[in-house]
Design a protein around this motif. Structure first.
Motif, mmCIF file in Angstrom:
data_model
loop_
_atom_site.group_PDB
_atom_site.id
_atom_site.type_symbol
_atom_site.label_atom_id
_atom_site.label_comp_id
_atom_site.label_asym_id
_atom_site.label_seq_id
_atom_site.Cartn_x
_atom_site.Cartn_y
_atom_site.Cartn_z
ATOM 1 N N HIS B 27 9.535 -12.043 1.777
ATOM 2 C CA HIS B 27 7.972 -12.499 1.755
ATOM 3 C C HIS B 27 7.902 -14.064 2.012
ATOM 4 C CE1 HIS B 27 8.620 -9.356 -1.350
ATOM 5 N NE2 HIS B 27 7.167 -9.169 -0.998
ATOM 6 N N GLY B 28 8.944 -14.730 2.635
ATOM 7 C CA GLY B 28 8.520 -15.961 3.089
ATOM 8 C C GLY B 28 8.470 -17.136 1.972
ATOM 9 N N TYR B 29 9.102 -16.654 0.711
ATOM 10 C CA TYR B 29 8.799 -17.726 -0.507
ATOM 11 C C TYR B 29 9.816 -18.613 -0.313
ATOM 12 C CZ TYR B 29 6.569 -13.642 -2.843
ATOM 13 O OH TYR B 29 5.485 -12.705 -3.316
ATOM 14 N N SER B 30 9.617 -19.949 -0.979
ATOM 15 C CA SER B 30 10.462 -20.942 -1.174
ATOM 16 C C SER B 30 11.470 -20.848 -2.324
ATOM 17 C CB SER B 30 9.470 -22.184 -1.489
ATOM 18 O OG SER B 30 9.091 -22.313 -2.685
ATOM 19 N N GLU B 31 12.394 -21.718 -2.615
ATOM 20 C CA GLU B 31 13.284 -21.598 -3.621
ATOM 21 C C GLU B 31 12.682 -21.753 -4.955
ATOM 22 O OE1 GLU B 31 13.123 -24.238 -1.685
ATOM 23 O OE2 GLU B 31 13.385 -26.091 -2.743
ATOM 24 N N LYS B 32 11.260 -21.870 -5.104
ATOM 25 C CA LYS B 32 10.594 -22.000 -6.497
ATOM 26 C C LYS B 32 9.693 -20.535 -6.573
ATOM 27 C CE LYS B 32 10.182 -26.995 -6.464
ATOM 28 N NZ LYS B 32 9.729 -27.996 -5.514
ATOM 29 N N GLU B 33 9.807 -19.529 -5.652
ATOM 30 C CA GLU B 33 9.161 -18.409 -5.986
ATOM 31 C C GLU B 33 10.010 -17.369 -5.625
ATOM 32 O OE1 GLU B 33 5.078 -19.622 -3.324
ATOM 33 O OE2 GLU B 33 6.735 -19.824 -2.267
#
Lengths: 805, 113
Positions: B27-33
């Motif tokens: 999903h192209g999330y960051s480490e916070k998602e």
């Protein structure tokens, strides 16, 4: 009924080098070996599928390949790389690959973050020797880097001798051609000289080699492309997981979750571990909470139960095992109560697990690095290997099977001797450090001895004058008492470090920096396992000026050979490019690199009970490649080298600096701490700079019983000091009340790449800019001693005290 | 159309957390998602004499989980299901998945309600 083995094995060590000409793609290459040339090629496994290696899918180009390496890893998982506009977007597991069957661990899933990390090294660099430790690197071209290395290595070879140039490696990267890089110059010194006791897998491999003429691995059907469904395979009834965290470490070319696959298929487990790991909780009463360092006592206790109760396979031993009677006599010398007491395991549990193992068919043992990381570990490995030999679990489906070089291809072989015999003469080979001191290194095992090297440093000598450090960040990972070792390594005239990131080791020591590439940026093939050969397929162009390790070796090797040992010019690196080098390396398999790529993976036909079929010995006779032709629980190699203190029979050797060998010190240092508690997201010192992985495990932890913590005034989450007479280190306390209150476990490999300001601003004090590498470094507590074998130092059994920071 | 969801067999979850990374990368999330997070239960001392512990890893799904709509539309598994090293996740219509729940360590979450 099978014929008993012939007892006149040829001694390959003493055989002369035989040269022959090989031909690959119309080119002829001179090759040499002390082993007879194999005739014919192995039969490929019939079930190997033909799958495309590249296709278009929804705007992506998808490249099928193998994930090894960099980053470091011991596996060869099948992967699909998704590329758009020349950029790697994501990596997925390959559902068609029998190896990992579509699965993938967090480190590989994170590969795009790793490849495109802002911290990646993009160019070769140089730095003046007097600026070591300071961030004063200057960007240079590859040609300039190679010129400097050749010039400096030549200088050392002329001044001190070529054997004073050492190739120093680490683990997990496909860099085994490095043995050819030292051999081409005539230096026999390659290894892990900072790693006290060569304490990772090599103690076990060397022990097995001395007993069996080869090494064994647990059979989880990984040799068979149909895997668990292959009718030749049998799921083990019982498996002892010993000193090993399979799901987080995937060690030694063994994909850890194969254990889980087998548990789902009915395999029961026993777990030998000071930690209640998840799998230990599944073992119930068969979790043996061994004392760190007590594995040798436990192994002898189990062996004693099996021998005293005659639970061994008599018929198998009569035919194939040498030394059963002597072993049965040996175990009588030990007292079972005493062994169990030293191991800190209840006798009732030991007896039950030993009986269950011996009476389950098939039964397997899957062991780990804990056995290599204690003095006495080599002897414990001897005892454990004897367990699977005398119970007839040797080379049978679902047991521990003999694993030879895959397809007979020597280049990716575990013992890494590519070029050894054809590029060096006897005189050059004789200068390998430690072969007189520690005879186990002389018997078919080609590394330099770390402890002989360390002892030389301790005597004030300079055993290495030039070092090529590749795949290794030893100040953070394997260097026992790393601060002391740094002082030694600073005396080395010239040091090259080849890696992907600016590591503390590189910052401290590199005169020349070479930037390596990941598996996504290169072609190659996955080695280091005996099951199958698979193709590494380049998905993207290398980032910056980085190059594949193998390309660097080929380009540099040609130059080094020509400058230092030009008589090897024709045979050392005759290839125009890496693909030609692969074709040569794969020649024994009977296929080229392109043919391998078209197949993606190739399994040779695997055979069980190879000793019955004459498949283990060069002379083609039944039996094992040992002096007696049998599996030697009484090892003739150890018999001939008893003068060094080696024992032909299994024994229990208490580690140095333990509560039993050093009771006086135990008063001041009442606890035992292990290093290397495993975290799934890090391969040793790697991945600390990858945000998504670091977010899941931000701090270095020590795991401690809450009662012990209360006694020492420590609360959960406190920073604490662990200390013994060798040094101290700082960790964050994490509570777990299933530990023995006398035992704690610390993680290893910690440094803090985010402390870049410290490094970048540091042009003055050489120690301040090393990313905090000595701060949370459990190796500060590790003694060098590796006992009589030279194999196995106490990385997993240090005495210590603990107090709040 | 029936609700779809994810079935978790926590008898086998080893806590490797591959699911978290698989989701973030897909999903192209960051480490916070993250669409999934793994929680640790225990080790609880059920019976010390028998060395019987309850020690589990429990994946939980967040509002960032969309059951990999894009992937499943193409006939692929959700990425967490495919990459789970323990192969302890499954997905599909909740009525179908419900038949698989036979122990307290197995549970079901409806996602496309």
């Amino acid at each position: 009924m099978t014929e008993a083995p012939d007892t006149t094995a040829s001694d390959s060590q003493k055989a002369p080098v035989q040269y022959h000409w090989g031909e690959t793609n119309g080119k002829r290459y001179k090759r040499g070996s002390r082993l007879p040339k194999k005739t014919g090629t192995p039969t490929p496994a019939a079930e190997t599928p033909h799958v495309p290696w590249k296709w278009e899918e929804d705007g992506y180009t998808v490249i099928r390949g193998t994930a090894r390496s960099a980053p470091g890893c011991h596996n060869v998982c099948g992967i699909l790389s998704y590329v758009k506009d020349g950029k790697l977007v994501k990596v997925e597991g390959d559902p068609e690959d029998p190896y990992n069957q579509g699965r993938l661990c967090s480190r590989c899933l994170c590969i795009p973050d790793y490849v495109y990390s802002k911290d990646r090294l993009l160019h070769p660099m140089k730095r003046a020797r007097e600026d070591r430790g300071k961030d004063k690197f200057v960007q240079i071209t590859w040609d300039e880097a190679y010129d400097i290395i050749v010039h400096e290595f030549k200088k050392v070879a002329d001044k001190y001798g070529v054997d004073k140039i050492a190739m120093c490696q680490g683990t997990g990267r496909d860099i085994h051609q490095v043995t050819r890089l030292n051999a081409c110059m005539g230096s026999p010194n390659e290894g892990v000289p900072y790693f006290a006791g060569n304490s990772c897998y090599l103690p076990r491999i060397a022990s097995m080699a001395c007993m069996l003429g080869g090494s064994c691995v647990m059979d989880a059907s990984q040799f068979l492309p149909k895997r668990y469904d292959d009718p030749r395979y049998t799921v083990p009834e019982y498996c002892i997981i010993w000193g090993h965290q399979p799901f987080y470490s995937n060690a030694d070319g063994f994909y850890g979750h194969w254990i889980l696959d087998l548990m789902k298929r009915g395999m029961k487990v026993a777990v030998v571990d000071p930690q209640l790991s998840w799998v230990a909780a599944k073992a119930g009463r068969d979790w043996l909470r061994v004392r760190p360092g007590g594995d040798g006592a436990l192994a002898m206790a189990m062996l004693k139960v099996i021998c005293d109760e005659q639970l061994y396979d008599k018929e198998f031993c009569d035919l194939w095992v040498y030394g059963l009677d002597a072993l049965c006599e040996r175990v009588k010398e030990y007292d079972l109560d005493d062994l169990c007491e030293k191991a800190w395991v209840d006798k009732e549990d030991v007896v039950r697990v030993a009986r269950t193992y011996a009476t389950s068919h098939p039964a397997a043992i899957q062991w780990g690095v804990a056995l290599d990381q204690q003095t006495g570990g080599q002897q414990a490995a001897h005892a454990i290997t004897a367990m699977w030999c005398i119970t007839g679990n040797l080379d049978i489906p679902g047991g521990n099977v003999m694993a030879d070089a895959c397809w007979g291809i020597e280049q990716p072989n575990w013992v890494g001797t590519w070029g050894w015999d054809e590029l060096m003469d006897d005189e050059e080979q004789s200068k390998r450090i430690g072969i007189d001191r520690y005879p186990m290194f002389a018997v078919g095992f080609k590394n330099m001895s770390s402890n002989a090297t360390i002892e030389a440093w301790q005597r004030g000598e300079i055993p290495i004058h030039a070092a090529y450090i590749v795949t290794n960040n030893f100040l953070a990972t394997m260097g026992a008492q790393a601060e002391t070792q740094l002082e030694w390594y600073k005396q080395i005239d010239f040091i090259v470090v080849e890696d992907l990131f600016m590591t503390p080791t590189m910052m401290a020591l590199a005169d020349v920096v070479l930037p390596a590439a990941t598996y996504e940026e290169r072609d190659g093939f996955g080695g280091l396992n005996a099951y199958r050969i698979s193709c590494i397929n380049k998905a993207i162009e290398p980032v910056g000026d980085s190059k594949a390790d193998n390309t660097i070796f080929l380009e540099l090797g040609k130059r080094l050979t020509d400058a230092i040992k030009p008589e090897n010019d024709d045979i050392a690196w005759p290839w125009d490019n890496v693909q030609e080098m692969w074709d040569y390396a794969l020649e024994d398999g009977g296929f080229t690199w392109e043919e391998l790529r078209d197949a993606t993976w190739k399994y040779p036909e695997f055979q069980y009970r190879k000793y019955e079929k004459g498949l283990l010995r060069p002379d083609g006779k039944p039996g094992f490649r040992t002096e007696t032709g049998r599996a030697e629980v009484y090892s003739m190699v150890f018999h001939h080298t008893m003068w060094s203190g080696l024992d032909p029979l299994p024994s229990y050797v208490e580690p140095v600096e333990s509560p039993y060998s050093d009771p006086e010190d135990a008063k001041e240092y009442p606890y035992i701490v292990t290093s290397g508690a495993r975290v799934p997201h890090f391969f040793h010192s790697e991945q600390r700079q990858i945000a998504k992985l670091r977010a899941l495990h931000p701090d270095p932890l020590v795991y401690i019983h809450p009662d012990t913590a209360a006694k020492e005034g420590i609360e959960e989450g406190d920073w604490v000091w662990l200390e013994n007479k060798h040094g101290k280190c700082k960790y964050k306390a994490s509570f777990n009340d299933t530990y023995d209150p006398r035992v704690m476990q610390a993680e290893h490999g910690w440094w803090f790449p985010e402390r870049t300001d410290e490094a970048e601003e540091n042009t003055e004090n050489e120690m301040d800019g090393l990313f905090g590498v000595f701060e949370s470094n459990i190796n500060n507590l590790v003694p060098f001693d590796a006992g009589v074998s030279g194999f196995g130092s106490n990385y997993k059994a240090m005495m210590c005290k603990i107090y709040k920071a | 159309m029936s609700a779809k969801g994810i079935f978790v067999d926590a008898n086998w979850c080893t806590g490797c957390e591959s699911c978290i990374l698989a989701c973030q990368q897909e999903h192209g999330y960051s480490e916070k998602e993250f669409g999934v997070k793994v929680f640790k239960l225990g080790p609880l001392h059920i019976n010390d004499e028998e060395k019987h512990f309850e020690y589990d890893f429990l994946p939980a799904f967040t509002e960032w989980c969309d059951l990999c709509e894009e992937r499943t539309a193409k006939g692929k598994k959700p990425t967490c299901v495919q990459h789970c090293q323990a192969q302890c996740l499954d997905w599909g219509p909740v009525e179908e998945l419900a038949k698989k729940v036979t122990s307290r360590k197995q549970y079901l979450v409806g996602i496309n309600e």
